[in-house]
Design an enzyme around this catalytic site. Sequence first.
Site, PDB file in Angstrom:
ATOM      1  N   MET A  52       4.725   1.943   3.807  1.00 48.30           N
ATOM      2  CA  MET A  52       5.824   1.110   3.275  1.00 48.30           C
ATOM      3  C   MET A  52       6.424   1.868   2.109  1.00 48.30           C
ATOM      4  O   MET A  52       6.267   1.491   0.932  1.00 48.30           O
ATOM      5  CB  MET A  52       5.264  -0.264   2.867  1.00 48.30           C
ATOM      6  CG  MET A  52       5.001  -1.164   4.075  1.00 48.30           C
ATOM      7  SD  MET A  52       3.855  -2.498   3.683  1.00 48.30           S
ATOM      8  CE  MET A  52       2.313  -1.636   3.907  1.00 48.30           C
ATOM      9  N   SER A  69      -7.158  -4.891   7.639  1.00 55.59           N
ATOM     10  CA  SER A  69      -6.371  -4.261   6.574  1.00 55.59           C
ATOM     11  C   SER A  69      -7.201  -4.201   5.309  1.00 55.59           C
ATOM     12  O   SER A  69      -7.616  -5.239   4.771  1.00 55.59           O
ATOM     13  CB  SER A  69      -5.101  -5.063   6.313  1.00 55.59           C
ATOM     14  OG  SER A  69      -4.528  -4.626   5.096  1.00 55.59           O
ATOM     15  N   HIS A  86      -0.040   2.572   7.526  1.00 52.69           N
ATOM     16  CA  HIS A  86       1.239   1.858   7.493  1.00 52.69           C
ATOM     17  C   HIS A  86       1.970   2.266   6.226  1.00 52.69           C
ATOM     18  O   HIS A  86       1.601   1.856   5.124  1.00 52.69           O
ATOM     19  CB  HIS A  86       0.923   0.350   7.521  1.00 52.69           C
ATOM     20  CG  HIS A  86       2.113  -0.551   7.464  1.00 52.69           C
ATOM     21  ND1 HIS A  86       1.997  -1.912   7.260  1.00 52.69           N
ATOM     22  CD2 HIS A  86       3.436  -0.319   7.594  1.00 52.69           C
ATOM     23  CE1 HIS A  86       3.200  -2.462   7.259  1.00 52.69           C
ATOM     24  NE2 HIS A  86       4.098  -1.509   7.452  1.00 52.69           N
ATOM     25  N   MET A 103       1.952   1.595  -0.196  1.00 53.82           N
ATOM     26  CA  MET A 103       3.174   0.994  -0.769  1.00 53.82           C
ATOM     27  C   MET A 103       3.584   1.770  -2.018  1.00 53.82           C
ATOM     28  O   MET A 103       2.727   2.140  -2.824  1.00 53.82           O
ATOM     29  CB  MET A 103       2.915  -0.465  -1.149  1.00 53.82           C
ATOM     30  CG  MET A 103       2.376  -1.311  -0.006  1.00 53.82           C
ATOM     31  SD  MET A 103       2.291  -3.040  -0.485  1.00 53.82           S
ATOM     32  CE  MET A 103       1.342  -3.730   0.879  1.00 53.82           C
ATOM     33  N   ASP A 142      -2.663   0.262   4.105  1.00 59.38           N
ATOM     34  CA  ASP A 142      -1.315  -0.057   3.629  1.00 59.38           C
ATOM     35  C   ASP A 142      -0.937   0.800   2.434  1.00 59.38           C
ATOM     36  O   ASP A 142      -1.528   0.678   1.361  1.00 59.38           O
ATOM     37  CB  ASP A 142      -1.244  -1.539   3.242  1.00 59.38           C
ATOM     38  CG  ASP A 142      -1.275  -2.445   4.454  1.00 59.38           C
ATOM     39  OD1 ASP A 142      -0.413  -2.277   5.330  1.00 59.38           O
ATOM     40  OD2 ASP A 142      -2.176  -3.299   4.534  1.00 59.38           O
ATOM     41  N   GLY A 147       4.634  -6.206   1.765  1.00 59.98           N
ATOM     42  CA  GLY A 147       4.418  -6.059   0.329  1.00 59.98           C
ATOM     43  C   GLY A 147       3.105  -6.642  -0.172  1.00 59.98           C
ATOM     44  O   GLY A 147       2.499  -6.088  -1.070  1.00 59.98           O
ATOM     45  N   HIS A 164      -6.704  -0.402   9.219  1.00 63.54           N
ATOM     46  CA  HIS A 164      -5.301  -0.443   8.806  1.00 63.54           C
ATOM     47  C   HIS A 164      -5.211  -0.176   7.299  1.00 63.54           C
ATOM     48  O   HIS A 164      -5.810  -0.885   6.491  1.00 63.54           O
ATOM     49  CB  HIS A 164      -4.722  -1.812   9.153  1.00 63.54           C
ATOM     50  CG  HIS A 164      -3.250  -1.940   8.921  1.00 63.54           C
ATOM     51  ND1 HIS A 164      -2.307  -1.500   9.823  1.00 63.54           N
ATOM     52  CD2 HIS A 164      -2.560  -2.467   7.884  1.00 63.54           C
ATOM     53  CE1 HIS A 164      -1.093  -1.756   9.350  1.00 63.54           C
ATOM     54  NE2 HIS A 164      -1.211  -2.351   8.174  1.00 63.54           N
ATOM     55  N   MET A 182       6.416  -6.684  11.815  1.00 65.64           N
ATOM     56  CA  MET A 182       5.914  -7.429  10.655  1.00 65.64           C
ATOM     57  C   MET A 182       6.111  -8.931  10.889  1.00 65.64           C
ATOM     58  O   MET A 182       7.200  -9.370  11.258  1.00 65.64           O
ATOM     59  CB  MET A 182       6.660  -7.028   9.381  1.00 65.64           C
ATOM     60  CG  MET A 182       6.373  -5.624   8.876  1.00 65.64           C
ATOM     61  SD  MET A 182       4.626  -5.251   8.618  1.00 65.64           S
ATOM     62  CE  MET A 182       4.173  -6.469   7.369  1.00 65.64           C
ATOM     63  N   ASP A 192       1.498  -7.650  12.096  1.00 70.53           N
ATOM     64  CA  ASP A 192       0.890  -7.511  10.779  1.00 70.53           C
ATOM     65  C   ASP A 192       1.464  -8.576   9.844  1.00 70.53           C
ATOM     66  O   ASP A 192       2.667  -8.600   9.583  1.00 70.53           O
ATOM     67  CB  ASP A 192       1.212  -6.095  10.275  1.00 70.53           C
ATOM     68  CG  ASP A 192       0.619  -5.782   8.911  1.00 70.53           C
ATOM     69  OD1 ASP A 192      -0.168  -6.592   8.392  1.00 70.53           O
ATOM     70  OD2 ASP A 192       0.945  -4.695   8.385  1.00 70.53           O
TER      71      ASP A 192
END
Length: 214
Positions: free
Chosen positions: A65, A7, A63, A34, A32, A141, A30, A136, A174
């Site tokens: 979020m 990540s 991913h 957000m 992320d 977060g 990966h 998860m 994750d």
Amino acid sequence: MIKVAPSILSADFVNLERDIQKVSSADYLHVDVMDGCFVPNITIGVPVVQSIRRCTGMFLDVHLMIDKPLRYIEDFAGAGADLLSIHLEADHPSRIAQALAEMGRCGVKKAVALRPITSASAILPYIEQLDLVLVMTVEPGFGGQAFLESQLETVRQVRAMIEKYNPACELEVDGGISPKTAPAVTAAGANVLVAGSAIYGAEDIPGAIRALRG
Ligand code: DX5
Ligand code: ZN
């Protein structure tokens, strides 16, 4: 075979290209995303995914979020994502189904993600069309949180559903994954391990990737 997905949340964003090259022996990268709404943190968006695509040939596991992900499927697919995972908690079921259909139309692999509070059975309406389920193992977060043992049961239940309805589907975990926690999640049925701090915090990054593969 166990796959490892570093990540980049734990990378140095000023030196992102260098830090992506450091994990090039891994299976997936990966990413992320957000939005500050679905989760309290804000990270990166479409232009950064586009830039990452230009600097690596790695498989981009993105991913999301974010709330109401249907709004952004086409943009992230166009930016070069290979797989998009959307959270089942991020919209009404009808719009989750639409977002998955949109992924199909855009030619990206389809995944759904589950927060720790969400039960494994929530994947059942979608399972036959999925390429990956992301469980998860921390509250989404932030990187660097402690692995939630209680998610091992969810991993086992998701693995049983995958075996029954769609054995080709991958099962990713994750959050808090390290060489210490990896054996328990793989024994429970995970085959793709996301790791941020355990990889970027290691002296020997390729060695950490190998250690996670087990
Ligand atoms: C957390 C992110 C993770 C995070 C994992 O919400 O989805 O991908 O980077 O970080 P570690 O491996 O440090 O728990
Ligand atoms: Zn993630």
